[in-house]
Design an enzyme around this catalytic site. Structure first.
Site, PDB file in Angstrom:
ATOM      1  N   ILE A  41       0.994  -1.140   0.018  1.00  0.00           N
ATOM      2  CA  ILE A  41       0.151   0.175   0.058  1.00  0.00           C
ATOM      3  C   ILE A  41       0.868   1.262   0.039  1.00  0.00           C
ATOM      4  O   ILE A  41       1.679   1.355   1.056  1.00  0.00           O
ATOM      5  CB  ILE A  41      -0.919   0.055   1.375  1.00  0.00           C
ATOM      6  CG1 ILE A  41      -1.856  -1.334   1.209  1.00  0.00           C
ATOM      7  CG2 ILE A  41      -1.847   1.206   1.274  1.00  0.00           C
ATOM      8  CD1 ILE A  41      -2.369  -1.587   2.562  1.00  0.00           C
ATOM      9  N   GLU A  53       4.319  -8.025   2.987  1.00  0.00           N
ATOM     10  CA  GLU A  53       4.597  -8.748   4.007  1.00  0.00           C
ATOM     11  C   GLU A  53       4.174  -8.163   5.262  1.00  0.00           C
ATOM     12  O   GLU A  53       3.491  -8.976   6.359  1.00  0.00           O
ATOM     13  CB  GLU A  53       6.355  -9.037   3.876  1.00  0.00           C
ATOM     14  CG  GLU A  53       6.891  -9.638   2.687  1.00  0.00           C
ATOM     15  CD  GLU A  53       7.429  -8.621   1.704  1.00  0.00           C
ATOM     16  OE1 GLU A  53       8.089  -8.775   1.181  1.00  0.00           O
ATOM     17  OE2 GLU A  53       6.618  -7.615   1.352  1.00  0.00           O
ATOM     18  N   CYS A  84      11.844  -6.954   1.515  1.00  0.00           N
ATOM     19  CA  CYS A  84      13.006  -5.753   1.972  1.00  0.00           C
ATOM     20  C   CYS A  84      13.596  -5.926   3.346  1.00  0.00           C
ATOM     21  O   CYS A  84      13.099  -7.040   3.881  1.00  0.00           O
ATOM     22  CB  CYS A  84      12.106  -4.455   1.890  1.00  0.00           C
ATOM     23  SG  CYS A  84      11.209  -3.983   2.882  1.00  0.00           S
ATOM     24  N   CYS A  87      10.958  -5.532   6.124  1.00  0.00           N
ATOM     25  CA  CYS A  87      10.067  -6.755   6.354  1.00  0.00           C
ATOM     26  C   CYS A  87      10.998  -8.166   6.859  1.00  0.00           C
ATOM     27  O   CYS A  87      10.579  -8.887   7.393  1.00  0.00           O
ATOM     28  CB  CYS A  87       9.486  -7.232   4.910  1.00  0.00           C
ATOM     29  SG  CYS A  87       8.251  -5.856   4.214  1.00  0.00           S
TER      30      CYS A  87
END
Length: 129
Positions: A41, A53, A84, A87
């Site tokens: 988002i 995630e 990333c 995450c």
């Protein structure tokens, strides 16, 4: 495992990505067996963007889930993508050494990684003792 990839693919379609046009979907199965999905988002203030995630993990945690059994991640990419750094750190917080990280293109093309493979030497709560 394929059911998890399919759910991640469905969530990818819900992504809100007006800036990057790069959709990501994730699905997390917790030790309870419950599955939570998420999509990325975006926000015009990029720091306010949330990855798929983390969206999926936080959806489960808010329902009382604590340990990830497996997580599947798919994206608009010809290549398999990995989470990333932020995450990865969140996955470390809620996974066990046996948790599976599934990087997928679709239900037939995927690889399975361990947390140690994607985040060697991770900072964990053990450092705070």
């Amino acid at each position: 495992m394929k059911d998890l990839i399919k759910i991640a693919m469905e969530y990818k379609e819900k992504a809100y990505v007006p800036y990057s046009n790069f959709r990501v979907g994730a699905a997390v199965r917790f030790d309870s067996g419950n599955i939570y999905g998420g999509c990325n988002i975006e926000n015009v203030s990029f720091g306010a963007t949330n990855c798929a995630e983390r969206t999926a993990i936080f959806s489960g945690v808010k329902e009382g889930e604590k340990v990830i059994s497996e997580i599947a991640i798919v994206a608009d990419s010809e290549e398999l993508i990995a989470p990333c750094g932020i995450c990865r750190q969140v996955i470390v917080e809620f996974c066990s050494k046996d948790s599976k990280i599934i990087l997928a293109k679709n239900e037939e093309e995927y690889i399975i990684k361990t947390i140690e493979e994607i985040m060697p030497g991770a900072f964990t709560k053990d450092f705070l003792k």
